[in-house]
Design a protein around this motif. Structure first.
Motif, PDB file in Angstrom:
ATOM      1  N   GLY A 113      68.806 107.298 -40.223  1.00 40.28           N
ATOM      2  CA  GLY A 113      67.328 107.760 -40.564  1.00 40.28           C
ATOM      3  C   GLY A 113      67.505 108.432 -41.935  1.00 40.28           C
ATOM      4  O   GLY A 113      66.652 108.092 -42.918  1.00 40.28           O
ATOM      5  N   ALA A 114      68.526 109.227 -42.193  1.00 40.82           N
ATOM      6  CA  ALA A 114      68.641 109.998 -43.443  1.00 40.82           C
ATOM      7  C   ALA A 114      69.053 108.928 -44.596  1.00 40.82           C
ATOM      8  O   ALA A 114      68.213 109.160 -45.754  1.00 40.82           O
ATOM      9  CB  ALA A 114      69.844 110.828 -43.290  1.00 40.82           C
ATOM     10  N   GLY A 158      63.436 106.551 -40.579  1.00 39.27           N
ATOM     11  CA  GLY A 158      63.574 107.047 -41.742  1.00 39.27           C
ATOM     12  C   GLY A 158      62.984 106.296 -42.970  1.00 39.27           C
ATOM     13  O   GLY A 158      62.574 106.899 -43.765  1.00 39.27           O
ATOM     14  N   ALA A 159      62.580 104.855 -42.756  1.00 42.86           N
ATOM     15  CA  ALA A 159      62.064 104.123 -43.692  1.00 42.86           C
ATOM     16  C   ALA A 159      60.519 104.362 -43.762  1.00 42.86           C
ATOM     17  O   ALA A 159      59.943 103.738 -44.786  1.00 42.86           O
ATOM     18  CB  ALA A 159      62.466 102.780 -43.719  1.00 42.86           C
ATOM     19  N   TYR A 160      59.861 105.216 -42.839  1.00 40.49           N
ATOM     20  CA  TYR A 160      58.482 105.351 -42.984  1.00 40.49           C
ATOM     21  C   TYR A 160      58.040 106.186 -44.195  1.00 40.49           C
ATOM     22  O   TYR A 160      58.707 106.680 -44.611  1.00 40.49           O
ATOM     23  CB  TYR A 160      57.903 106.239 -41.558  1.00 40.49           C
ATOM     24  N   GLY A 195      56.172 120.107 -33.797  1.00 40.00           N
ATOM     25  CA  GLY A 195      55.075 119.197 -34.454  1.00 40.00           C
ATOM     26  C   GLY A 195      55.379 118.719 -35.964  1.00 40.00           C
ATOM     27  O   GLY A 195      54.543 117.779 -36.427  1.00 40.00           O
ATOM     28  N   SER A 196      55.750 119.874 -36.851  1.00 39.98           N
ATOM     29  CA  SER A 196      55.901 119.566 -38.184  1.00 39.98           C
ATOM     30  C   SER A 196      56.925 120.361 -38.652  1.00 39.98           C
ATOM     31  O   SER A 196      57.791 121.209 -37.844  1.00 39.98           O
ATOM     32  CB  SER A 196      54.390 120.294 -38.533  1.00 39.98           C
ATOM     33  N   THR A 197      57.489 120.122 -39.603  1.00 39.94           N
ATOM     34  CA  THR A 197      58.523 120.638 -40.359  1.00 39.94           C
ATOM     35  C   THR A 197      58.536 120.670 -41.908  1.00 39.94           C
ATOM     36  O   THR A 197      57.708 120.115 -42.557  1.00 39.94           O
ATOM     37  CB  THR A 197      59.856 119.889 -40.145  1.00 39.94           C
ATOM     38  N   LYS A 198      59.062 121.969 -42.059  1.00 38.95           N
ATOM     39  CA  LYS A 198      58.727 122.433 -43.740  1.00 38.95           C
ATOM     40  C   LYS A 198      59.784 121.825 -44.480  1.00 38.95           C
ATOM     41  O   LYS A 198      59.660 122.127 -45.652  1.00 38.95           O
ATOM     42  CB  LYS A 198      58.727 123.915 -43.675  1.00 38.95           C
ATOM     43  N   THR A 242      63.390 112.279 -40.732  1.00 36.38           N
ATOM     44  CA  THR A 242      61.787 112.875 -40.784  1.00 36.38           C
ATOM     45  C   THR A 242      61.764 113.561 -42.224  1.00 36.38           C
ATOM     46  O   THR A 242      62.483 114.417 -42.795  1.00 36.38           O
ATOM     47  CB  THR A 242      61.902 113.955 -39.603  1.00 36.38           C
ATOM     48  N   ASP A 243      60.630 113.204 -42.800  1.00 35.88           N
ATOM     49  CA  ASP A 243      60.132 114.009 -44.175  1.00 35.88           C
ATOM     50  C   ASP A 243      59.555 115.316 -43.506  1.00 35.88           C
ATOM     51  O   ASP A 243      59.497 115.547 -42.488  1.00 35.88           O
ATOM     52  CB  ASP A 243      59.202 112.929 -44.600  1.00 35.88           C
ATOM     53  N   LYS A 244      59.361 115.901 -44.693  1.00 37.79           N
ATOM     54  CA  LYS A 244      58.597 117.145 -44.632  1.00 37.79           C
ATOM     55  C   LYS A 244      57.265 116.950 -44.012  1.00 37.79           C
ATOM     56  O   LYS A 244      56.492 115.919 -44.491  1.00 37.79           O
ATOM     57  CB  LYS A 244      58.523 117.891 -45.811  1.00 37.79           C
ATOM     58  N   GLY A 245      56.686 117.402 -43.225  1.00 37.94           N
ATOM     59  CA  GLY A 245      55.427 117.242 -42.540  1.00 37.94           C
ATOM     60  C   GLY A 245      55.613 117.035 -41.150  1.00 37.94           C
ATOM     61  O   GLY A 245      56.447 117.147 -40.334  1.00 37.94           O
TER      62      GLY A 245
END
Length: 489
Positions: A89-90, A123-125, A459-462, A468-471
């Motif tokens: 994913g990274a 990851g590619a989203y 549910g969200s990350t900074k 996973t992207d930020k958000g």
């Protein structure tokens, strides 16, 4: 929605028609045989200081091995499925400018294929968003290479996981100005249009006629009236019924118990629970799972106005239970109460609710673990599903000694503890428990097995991490799908 199409090949990766290659490898001294088919790559990796640490990504130049751009990502020395998903994913998240990317984890057996595939689609989203200049594109097609082709169902499942996560992230990313309760209802109809899922939308008049006082009370301060969306995927061969209830606050100002400005930023994400329910029902229908899955999207805009519910007002929840509203910013439990009662009336085998419910859960568990409460056996089943999906979750109690704190002098319950921050997540769980119905209409029957998922932290990350992207993270989507499938049973 932008996530990649998946395909699979058993051809050598160097022969794949791709624009770039991704190799997921452990440290070179842990599995030198992984590079037997890649002449010249080991010295090239040593030359750029490739450590093999989890998520460490390098660009390698190895003309003897391939003329294509080559990205190598570390999996750590003994990669499990979680590490594989995170590493791949990274790599896909940080690799841009290539339309088709081929991926291989040569040191991994076929059991790791699912994690590699899920890491790639997650990851590619990308969210195309509203930037004047578009960000560099990620892969739109990912080819996974392995020794033996997986079953078609395995490929479909990985694609469904990416689809579900992308749906949640797209909805949560969308600014609240364009995503009110009716907009979410319209998005649900569109997302399910070609699938065997019944969709029923209750507007504010029908909600009032039927007695949905929680949803109406929370939404009455907004110019955008509330909605309840009922989804039902009910295949003829279903032997189990899972009902999932989602909090869908399309924007949370706190109502008249107004949040401070900083606390209001990002509150478009307060409908992530409802988005998760929609995504899981759609995935179940896409995969034609032999399980009935019903969804309840409890949608309201929590806004202050002359019409808004005031602290001290009493709302009558579906079924008649009255709630004294001491804090209009504890609104999620009010809409979920209506949803839990409605779901209970269908007598499912298990009810799960999912919500960005309490700030207290982040204090207790941080930003990656989902808080889990509910019936002992159902909670254990969910935790097994979360473990199989490599999602972090942690069980929390519903202490009987806190029950008296729910008492109101003028109504059946209060919705919040004022001036007492202790055990806020547990209080919310105890509140919700009161609205879980019985397995039959017999008043002495046991309650329906129930699981409460608090994703306010997870549910969200900074910051970006792994796939996973930020958000928005789409937390619990994979676990809920595993729960529905029965992977953990």
């Amino acid at each position: 929605m932008a996530f990649p199409e998946l395909s699979y090949t058993t051809d050598p990766l160097r022969e794949t028609k791709a624009d770039a290659l991704v190799l997921a490898l452990p440290p070179l001294d842990h599995d030198a045989g992984a590079l037997d088919q890649w002449p010249g790559l080991a010295p090239a990796l040593n030359g750029v200081g490739f450590s093999g640490a989890l998520g460490a990504t390098v660009r390698a130049y190895a003309p003897e091995a391939t003329s294509l751009p080559l990205i190598v990502v570390g999996t750590g020395p003994a990669p499990d499925t979680a590490a594989l998903r995170e590493a791949v994913g990274a790599a896909l998240r940080t690799t841009t400018g290539f339309d088709t990317v081929a991926v291989e984890a040569p040191a991994v057996d076929d059991d790791g294929w699912r994690a590699v595939a899920e890491g790639a689609v997650l990851g590619a989203y990308r969210f195309d968003g509203y930037k004047s200049v578009a960000a560099a594109a990620r892969a739109s097609h990912v080819v996974i290479r392995g020794e033996r082709p997986p079953a078609a169902s395995a490929l479909a499942r990985a694609q469904a996981v990416g689809d579900a996560a992308a749906l949640v992230k797209d909805l949560v990313h969308t600014p609240a100005e364009w995503l009110g309760p009716q907009d979410v209802a319209d998005a649900a109809r569109e997302a399910l249009a070609e699938l065997p899922v019944d969709v029923v939308v209750l507007d504010e008049k029908q909600l009032a006629a039927d007695g949905y006082g929680g949803i109406l009370g929370v939404g009455q301060g907004s110019d955008r009236p509330p909605r309840l969306v009922r989804l039902d995927y009910a295949p003829a061969d279903a032997e189990r019924h899972v009902a999932i209830v989602g909090k869908g606050i399309t924007f949370d100002t706190g109502g008249l118990s107004l949040k401070p400005p900083a606390g209001m930023v990002g509150m478009k994400y307060d409908m992530a629970g409802a988005a998760t329910v929609l995504a899981v029902v759609r995935a179940a229908a896409q995969l034609r799972l032999p399980v009935r899955v019903s969804g309840w999207l409890c949608l309201a805009d929590n806004m202050p106005s002359g019409r808004a519910t005031r602290p001290g007002d009493v709302l009558r929840i579906l079924g008649g239970t009255t709630v004294e509203v001491l804090n209009t910013d504890a609104e999620g439990r009010l809409v979920l109460a209506d949803g839990l009662v409605a779901a209970s009336r269908t007598h499912p085998d298990v009810i799960i609710d999912v919500a960005t419910l309490t700030g207290a859960i982040s204090v207790a568990l941080g930003s990656r673990h989902t808080g889990v409460m509910g019936s002992e056996e159902a909670v254990a089943e969910y935790l097994d599903a979360a473990e199989s999906a490599d999602e972090l979750a942690w069980p929390l109690p519903l202490p009987a000694h806190m029950e008296e704190e729910l008492d109101s002098p003028i109504a059946d319950l209060v919705n919040a503890k004022i001036g007492d921050p202790t055990g806020g997540s547990l209080f919310a769980g105890l509140f919700l428990q009161r609205f879980v119905g019985r397995v039959s209409d017999d008043a002495d029957a046991p309650r329906i097995p129930w699981v409460h998922l608090d994703i306010a932290g997870s549910g969200s990350t900074k910051s970006a991490t792994g796939a996973t992207d930020k958000g928005p993270t789409a937390a619990t989507v994979r676990s809920l799908l595993a729960f529905v499938e029965g992977d953990a049973r």
